[in-house]
Design a protein around this motif. Structure first.
Motif, mmCIF file in Angstrom:
data_model
loop_
_atom_site.group_PDB
_atom_site.id
_atom_site.type_symbol
_atom_site.label_atom_id
_atom_site.label_comp_id
_atom_site.label_asym_id
_atom_site.label_seq_id
_atom_site.Cartn_x
_atom_site.Cartn_y
_atom_site.Cartn_z
ATOM 1 N N ALA A 1 0.806 -1.226 0.000
ATOM 2 C CA ALA A 1 0.000 0.000 0.000
ATOM 3 C C ALA A 1 0.835 1.269 0.000
ATOM 4 C CB ALA A 1 -0.950 0.006 1.206
ATOM 5 N N LEU A 2 2.158 1.174 0.119
ATOM 6 C CA LEU A 2 2.998 2.370 0.147
ATOM 7 C C LEU A 2 3.035 3.030 -1.225
ATOM 8 C CD1 LEU A 2 6.044 1.173 2.257
ATOM 9 C CD2 LEU A 2 4.175 2.648 2.992
ATOM 10 N N ARG B 1 -4.956 3.430 3.761
ATOM 11 C CA ARG B 1 -6.264 2.793 3.919
ATOM 12 C C ARG B 1 -6.999 2.726 2.586
ATOM 13 N NH1 ARG B 1 -10.218 5.752 7.872
ATOM 14 N NH2 ARG B 1 -10.134 7.279 6.179
ATOM 15 N N LEU B 2 -6.938 3.825 1.836
ATOM 16 C CA LEU B 2 -7.576 3.837 0.526
ATOM 17 C C LEU B 2 -6.948 2.785 -0.394
ATOM 18 C CD1 LEU B 2 -9.463 5.090 -1.577
ATOM 19 C CD2 LEU B 2 -7.700 6.808 -2.025
ATOM 20 N N GLN B 3 -5.621 2.678 -0.368
ATOM 21 C CA GLN B 3 -4.957 1.672 -1.195
ATOM 22 C C GLN B 3 -5.379 0.261 -0.803
ATOM 23 O OE1 GLN B 3 -3.988 3.845 -3.642
ATOM 24 N NE2 GLN B 3 -2.308 2.401 -3.898
ATOM 25 N N VAL B 4 -5.491 0.012 0.485
ATOM 26 C CA VAL B 4 -5.894 -1.313 0.958
ATOM 27 C C VAL B 4 -7.301 -1.641 0.487
ATOM 28 C CG1 VAL B 4 -6.527 -2.624 3.035
ATOM 29 C CG2 VAL B 4 -4.340 -1.422 2.930
ATOM 30 N N VAL B 5 -8.230 -0.692 0.633
ATOM 31 C CA VAL B 5 -9.616 -0.927 0.206
ATOM 32 C C VAL B 5 -9.675 -1.159 -1.298
ATOM 33 C CG1 VAL B 5 -11.904 0.113 0.008
ATOM 34 C CG2 VAL B 5 -10.624 0.333 2.141
ATOM 35 N N ARG B 6 -8.957 -0.329 -2.080
ATOM 36 C CA ARG B 6 -9.011 -0.449 -3.533
ATOM 37 C C ARG B 6 -8.492 -1.818 -3.992
ATOM 38 N NH1 ARG B 6 -5.928 3.470 -4.844
ATOM 39 N NH2 ARG B 6 -7.505 4.998 -5.427
ATOM 40 N N THR B 7 -7.333 -2.208 -3.492
ATOM 41 C CA THR B 7 -6.753 -3.468 -3.961
ATOM 42 C C THR B 7 -7.534 -4.678 -3.447
ATOM 43 O OG1 THR B 7 -5.175 -3.368 -2.108
ATOM 44 C CG2 THR B 7 -4.439 -2.532 -4.247
ATOM 45 N N ALA B 8 -8.124 -4.582 -2.250
ATOM 46 C CA ALA B 8 -8.952 -5.688 -1.751
ATOM 47 C C ALA B 8 -10.198 -5.848 -2.609
ATOM 48 C CB ALA B 8 -9.334 -5.451 -0.289
ATOM 49 N N SER C 1 -10.957 -12.265 -16.329
ATOM 50 C CA SER C 1 -11.613 -12.168 -17.636
ATOM 51 C C SER C 1 -10.574 -12.365 -18.733
ATOM 52 C CB SER C 1 -12.291 -10.800 -17.794
ATOM 53 O OG SER C 1 -12.774 -10.635 -19.109
ATOM 54 N N PHE C 2 -11.009 -13.011 -19.834
ATOM 55 C CA PHE C 2 -10.124 -13.189 -20.968
ATOM 56 C C PHE C 2 -9.965 -11.890 -21.767
ATOM 57 C CE2 PHE C 2 -11.731 -17.535 -20.266
ATOM 58 C CZ PHE C 2 -10.509 -18.196 -20.136
ATOM 59 N N ARG C 3 -10.791 -10.907 -21.478
ATOM 60 C CA ARG C 3 -10.756 -9.664 -22.253
ATOM 61 C C ARG C 3 -9.767 -8.649 -21.703
ATOM 62 N NH1 ARG C 3 -16.996 -8.195 -22.057
ATOM 63 N NH2 ARG C 3 -16.600 -8.877 -19.913
ATOM 64 N N ALA C 4 -9.171 -8.927 -20.553
ATOM 65 C CA ALA C 4 -8.234 -7.965 -19.983
ATOM 66 C C ALA C 4 -7.201 -8.706 -19.148
ATOM 67 C CB ALA C 4 -8.986 -6.955 -19.100
ATOM 68 N N TRP C 5 -6.003 -8.090 -19.054
ATOM 69 C CA TRP C 5 -4.973 -8.682 -18.219
ATOM 70 C C TRP C 5 -5.416 -8.630 -16.755
ATOM 71 C CZ3 TRP C 5 -1.108 -11.374 -20.169
ATOM 72 C CH2 TRP C 5 -0.702 -11.123 -21.477
ATOM 73 N N PRO C 6 -5.084 -9.647 -15.973
ATOM 74 C CA PRO C 6 -5.478 -9.604 -14.557
ATOM 75 C C PRO C 6 -4.727 -8.512 -13.806
ATOM 76 C CG PRO C 6 -4.017 -11.469 -14.981
ATOM 77 C CD PRO C 6 -4.370 -10.890 -16.313
ATOM 78 N N LYS C 7 -5.409 -7.911 -12.848
ATOM 79 C CA LYS C 7 -4.747 -6.949 -11.986
ATOM 80 C C LYS C 7 -3.855 -7.692 -11.002
ATOM 81 C CE LYS C 7 -8.643 -3.696 -12.193
ATOM 82 N NZ LYS C 7 -7.924 -2.611 -12.865
ATOM 83 N N ARG C 8 -2.863 -6.990 -10.478
ATOM 84 C CA ARG C 8 -1.915 -7.645 -9.583
ATOM 85 C C ARG C 8 -2.619 -8.230 -8.364
ATOM 86 N NH1 ARG C 8 3.303 -4.777 -6.604
ATOM 87 N NH2 ARG C 8 4.237 -6.713 -5.809
ATOM 88 N N ALA C 9 -3.644 -7.517 -7.860
ATOM 89 C CA ALA C 9 -4.338 -7.981 -6.659
ATOM 90 C C ALA C 9 -5.141 -9.255 -6.907
ATOM 91 C CB ALA C 9 -5.273 -6.885 -6.130
ATOM 92 N N GLN C 10 -5.463 -9.555 -8.180
ATOM 93 C CA GLN C 10 -6.242 -10.756 -8.489
ATOM 94 C C GLN C 10 -5.390 -12.019 -8.508
ATOM 95 O OE1 GLN C 10 -8.011 -8.573 -12.053
ATOM 96 N NE2 GLN C 10 -9.682 -9.953 -11.517
#
Length: 639
Positions: A63-64, A91-98, A106-115
Motif C-alpha cells: 500500500a505504500l 487505507r484507501l490503497q488497501v480498500v481499492r486493492t482488496a 476475464s479473458f478480455r483484460a490482463w489480470p490486476k496484480r491484486a487478483q
C-alpha cells in the motif's frame, strides 16, 4: 453482486494533501494490524481462509506510494489517526486493492496484480487461519460472505473505521466503485454488529497454524528426488499381473514395492464382520459393524478406495477432523459399507482409530473425496451412526446394526415431536443438515436413534461422526430424551454452530444458575455448554444467558482448552451487561451452587455474597470477575 466492477481510480484533486513514502510508511507500521484486518474483511471469503490471510498481508504491505502522492483527507475516527493523510492514503490503497482482488478474471483484460496469488508473504508447509470466534462471530462471517465486495467494504469502514456514510461514500468513490449507493443499501441489510469486527475471528495477525497434507508433501518430495526411478518402478508395477499397485482411479502413483503396504491395500484381505457378531459382543463399537452395501463385493471399487487412502492424487479432496492423522492404513482395515448412494459410490472403512470415507461419482473417479474422522474409544452412542452422504443440504446416515428406530427432531421446537425416518439396511432417509446452513438459524435438526437401551440425540457438526448431545451437571450428565431436557436445550441449539468442524465428540448443556432479574423482569437462566473432542484437547466452552420470553440464549463468555464446566472442574463463573425494560444497565453475573461470593473489578467495582451478582453500571463498561468457592478456592470469569 460479487462481480460488480471497480472503476478506474479518479484523478487526484490539486487540493488533496501530499503524502510522501516516509509519512505513509509510518502510518502503515503504526496501524498495520488494523489495516490487515480491514483488508481481510473486504476480501472475498471464496479465496479460502489461508489465502485470504496471506493476501490481506500482501495487499497491506504493497500500500505504500512509489514516491509522493496526493491523498484524500478523509478523517480517521480513532485516536492516533485523526487527520493523518498518510493513514488515509494507505487505507484507501488497501480498500481499492482488496476490492480488485474480488473481481472475476476475464479473458478480455490482463489480470490486476491484486487478483493473482501474492508472491510475498508465503508460508510453505503450513495453513494459516484466524482463531475461531463464537456463534455470533460465525453468523456475522456467514452474513458478510453473502455481501458483494463493495458492501463488505462499507460494513468494514462503518464498523472498524467508524466513518460516517459521507466519508464512506468518498472512500469507495475514490477506490473506483461504480455504484456506491447500491453498496450502502446492501450493507444496510447486514446486522450492525460492529463490535464483533474486533474479535479474533477477523484478526489475520493472530493466527492458528496447521500443516498442509503431510503425506502428499512426502510423496511430492520423493517424486522430485527420484523422478526417473519412480517412472521405472511404476512402469514395472503396472506390468504386473492384475495391474499391480500403480495408478488406480484418483490415486497418486506408487513409488516402490512394499509387501506390508500391498497387504494393507489388498481388497481380498479386508476384515468383514458377520451380521450377527454384535449380538454376542461384550462391547458395542465399530469393530462389530457388519459389511453392508450393494457394492461390498466390488473388488475394483474397494481397491480404488484403498489406493486413494494410501496415496491420494492431486484431484482428490482430502479432509480430516482436527487431531486425525491422514496417512494410509497400517494393516488391512475393516469394511463397514460399500454401495451406491444418490449419485456417488461410497466406501466406509475402519482401522481401529479412524473412520475413513471414500466417495467418487457414479460416472468416473474425477472429483473423488477422502474424509477422515478420529473415533478411538468410541462405543455405544458414539458408534451409533456415520455420515454416509451429503447432498442438496441433506445428510444420510449409516446406523449401527443395533439401532431399531431413527427419527428427526428440531431441537429449537421441542414441542413439535419427532418425525420418523425410514431405515433401509441401516441407511436413514435424508435429514436436513444444520451443518450446511449458512443463513439465519431458524431450525436445528438432530438425529434421534433408539435401541434396546433407550433413545439418544446426536447432531451433525460437519464431520463423519455426529456429536452426542447430553444434559446435566458434569460427571452426571444424561440423555436429551425427555421433554424437560429438550426444552432446556432449545434456546441454546444454535450455539452448536460455533462447534462445527472441531472434531467434537459430545456436547453437554448444563443450567448452572437461575437469576431473578432487577426491576421485576422475571428470571434468567445461565447455561454452560461444553464440547468435548476426540483428541482430548481444544474443548470449546460457552456460558450463555437466556432471559424470559427470549427465543435464543446469548453467549456471555467463551473459552477454549479449559477445564471449566467439565467433569474435572464443574465450576463456572460468567457475567453479562443487561438493560432492563426501565432503561437501566446492570452487570449480571452467576456462578455454580458452590460459589460463596463474587466480586467485580476493573472499569467498575462491586461484590455480592452467594452465587449471583447484580450491579448497576453503564453501557460498554469493561470489568473482571472473580469468585470465592465454599471450599476456599478461587474462580475467575470465563474468557
Amino acid at each position: 453482486m460479487q462481480s460488480q466492477d471497480v472503476a478506474k481510480r479518479p484523478a487526484a484533486s490539486p487540493t488533496d494533501p501530499v503524502v510522501d513514502v516516509e509519512q505513509a510508511e509510518a502510518a502503515l507500521v503504526e496501524h498495520y494490524p488494523r489495516l490487515v484486518r480491514l483488508a481481510y474483511l473486504v476480501l472475498p471469503p471464496s479465496l479460502g481462509r489461508n489465502r485470504r490471510v496471506l493476501t490481506a498481508h500482501a495487499l497491506t504491505q504493497r500500500a505504500l506510494p512509489r514516491g509522493r502522492a496526493s491523498a484524500s483527507a478523509i478523517p480517521a475516527q480513532s485516536t492516533g489517526r485523526d487527520g493523518d493523510p498518510g493513514y488515509a492514503f494507505v487505507r484507501l490503497q488497501v480498500v481499492r486493492t482488496a476490492l480488485e482482488a474480488g473481481l472475476p478474471l476475464s479473458f478480455r483484460a490482463w489480470p490486476k496484480r491484486a487478483q493473482l496469488p501474492p508472491l510475498l508473504p508465503q508460508v510453505w508447509g503450513l495453513r494459516l487461519f484466524p482463531r475461531s470466534g463464537g456463534a455470533d462471530e460465525l453468523a456475522l462471517d456467514q452474513r458478510l460472505s453473502a455481501l458483494s465486495g463493495p458492501a463488505r467494504a462499507v460494513y468494514a469502514l462503518r464498523g472498524l473505521e467508524k466513518l460516517p456514510d459521507g466519508d464512506v461514500r468518498r472512500v469507495l468513490a475514490t477506490a473506483g466503485v461504480d455504484d456506491v449507493d447500491a453498496a450502502l443499501r446492501e450493507a444496510d441489510e447486514a446486522p450492525a454488529q460492529y463490535p464483533l469486527l474486533d474479535s479474533p475471528e477477523f484478526d489475520p495477525c493472530s493466527l492458528h497454524a496447521r500443516p498442509t497434507d503431510l503425506m502428499r508433501r512426502r510423496q511430492h518430495g520423493k517424486a522430485a528426488l527420484a523422478a526417473a526411478a519412480a517412472v521405472a518402478v511404476c512402469g514395472a508395477l503396472l506390468a504386473l499381473p492384475g495391474g499391480g499397485w500403480g495408478p488406480d482411479g484418483a490415486a497418486a502413483p506408487a513409488y516402490a514395492e512394499n509387501p506390508a503396504a500391498e497387504a494393507a491395500l489388498n481388497p481380498g484381505k479386508l476384515t468383514r464382520v458377520v451380521p450377527t457378531a454384535w449380538e454376542s459382543a461384550t462391547r458395542k463399537d465399530f469393530s462389530v459393524w457388519p459389511a453392508r452395501g450393494d457394492l461390498a463385493k466390488d473388488t475394483a471399487l474397494l481397491r480404488r478406495a484403498l489406493a486413494v487412502w494410501a496415496r491420494p492424487g492431486e484431484s482428490v479432496q482430502v479432509s480430516a477432523t482436527p487431531g486425525t492423522p491422514s496417512g494410509g492404513p497400517a494393516g488391512p482395515p475393516q469394511l463397514l459399507y460399500a454401495g451406491t448412494v444418490d449419485n456417488a459410490r461410497v466406501v466406509i472403512l475402519y482401522d481401529g482409530l479412524r473412520i475413513t470415507r471414500y466417495a467418487e461419482p457414479k460416472d468416473g473417479t474425477k472429483g473423488a473425496a477422502l474424509d477422515f474422522a478420529r473415533v478411538d474409544g468410541a462405543s455405544g452412542t458414539e458408534a451409533n451412526a456415520v455420515v454416509l452422504d451429503r447432498a442438496d443440504g441433506n445428510v444420510r446416515y449409516l446406523t449401527a446394526p443395533w439401532v431399531k428406530k431413527a427419527a428427526e427432531r428440531d431441537l429449537l421446537k421441542p414441542s413439535a415431536g419427532a418425525l420418523p425416518m425410514t431405515l433401509t439396511d441401516g441407511i436413514t432417509s435424508p435429514l436436513a443438515s444444520p451443518a450446511q446452513e449458512t443463513g439465519a438459524c431458524t431450525s436445528w435438526n438432530v438425529l434421534q436413534l433408539t435401541d434396546d437401551t433407550g433413545t439418544r440425540l446426536t447432531s451433525d457438526l460437519g464431520e463423519l461422526v455426529p456429536a452426542h448431545l447430553t444434559a446435566g451437571r458434569p460427571g452426571s450428565a444424561h440423555e436429551v430424551s425427555g421433554a424437560e431436557t429438550q426444552h432446556a436445550w432449545a434456546p441454546f441449539a444454535c450455539s452448536l454452530g460455533a462447534m462445527r468442524s472441531l472434531g467434537v465428540r459430545s456436547v453437554n448443556a448444563w443450567q448452572y444458575a437461575q437469576q431473578p432479574l432487577p426491576d421485576a423482569s422475571g428470571t434468567a437462566a445461565w447455561v454452560c455448554t461444553r464440547a468435548e473432542t476426540w483428541r482430548g484437547g481444544g474443548e470449546r466452552v460457552l456460558a450463555q444467558f437466556h432471559t424470559p420470553g427470549g427465543t435464543y440464549g446469548a453467549v456471555a463468555a467463551k473459552a477454549q482448552d479449559v477445564a471449566a464446566c467439565g467433569a474435572r472442574d464443574p465450576q463456572v463463573l460468567a457475567g453479562v451487561l443487561w438493560k432492563s425494560a426501565a432503561g437501566t444497565w446492570y452487570l449480571l453475573a452467576a456462578g455454580g451452587k458452590d460459589t460463596k461470593s463474587i466480586r467485580v473489578t476493573g472499569g467498575m467495582t462491586g461484590s455480592a455474597q452467594g452465587a449471583l451478582l447484580a450491579v448497576k453500571t453503564k453501557q460498554g463498561v469493561q470489568a473482571e470477575l472473580n469468585g470465592t468457592l465454599d471450599d476456599g478456592g478461587t474462580i475467575t470469569g470465563l474468557r
